[in-house]
Scaffold this active site. Sequence first.
Site, PDB file in Angstrom:
ATOM      1  CE1 TYR A  47      -3.030  -3.046   0.443  1.00  8.55           C
ATOM      2  CE2 TYR A  47      -3.573  -2.283   2.650  1.00  8.55           C
ATOM      3  CZ  TYR A  47      -3.743  -3.183   1.620  1.00  8.55           C
ATOM      4  OH  TYR A  47      -4.634  -4.213   1.770  1.00  8.55           O
ATOM      5  CG  HIS A 105      -0.996  -8.410   0.390  1.00  3.48           C
ATOM      6  ND1 HIS A 105      -0.589  -7.107   0.300  1.00  3.48           N
ATOM      7  CD2 HIS A 105      -2.335  -8.388   0.168  1.00  3.48           C
ATOM      8  CE1 HIS A 105      -1.637  -6.329   0.045  1.00  3.48           C
ATOM      9  NE2 HIS A 105      -2.703  -7.090  -0.037  1.00  3.48           N
TER      10      HIS A 105
END
Length: 272
Positions: A47, A105
């Site tokens: 991110y 992730h």
Amino acid sequence: MDYLQTQGLSLPRLGLGTFRMQGDVCRAAVESALGLGYRHIDTAEMYANEEAIGPAIAASGVARKDLHVTTKVWHENLAPDAIRKAFDTSLQKLKLDHVDLYLVHWPSKNMNLPAVFETLMKLKEEGRTRAIGVANFNIALLKTVVEEIKAPIACNQIEYHVMLDQTPVRKYLASKSIPLVAYCPLAQGRAATNEALIAIGRKHNASAAQVALKWLLDQDGVAAIPKASRAESQQANLGALKVKLDDEDRKAIAALPKDQRFVKPAFAPAWD
């Protein structure tokens, strides 16, 4: 706020997702959320916002023991050395001495799962993450991790909302007492404009988004991390906790199409 107990964690069932929030916008959003009473912040190496979240946490005055922070390692960094390097960088950017939950992730085609979890377990043993887990793992991968490797995973974070049926994964996780953390819980904003949800909301003096969120949070073992950069949206999401859905509402939601998957990167695992 309700909590889910998993692998020694008390996981707040409603958290703040931060995907696509960066810089000052992200910092302000996290400061606002913590001020409103959020205690679960979700981020990831990918991110590119951990550097904004660290100072927001520091400025909040919230005691570290009262805060749950999740971050994640990207699927290109799943070799043991790369995991360690990614983890160290994340911790440094977050300005923390430990995170509460560290997730893979996304799975990668060429990952060596036993080596991945051996590395994650070492980070846990070192006290640098309180628990470990996965995101975007299908049932086949979960079985390998849980039944063969016997890794003590604290959650599987997946896309889940009123327009996407995740019953098989949810049932498997429930059978192992592993929480499901729902990302995109508002179907990337589509829930807010859904006529059926708007009608249910009208009945309860609530928004369609609040109805969609409460539908998730009413399910055993499910947490949700809606992204919300504005204080009004963050407050509205907290307000969802007060909505009381009835059987008629649930029936109407069950009738919605359940095949809408919005997060479909080329590297995603096979979902069926």
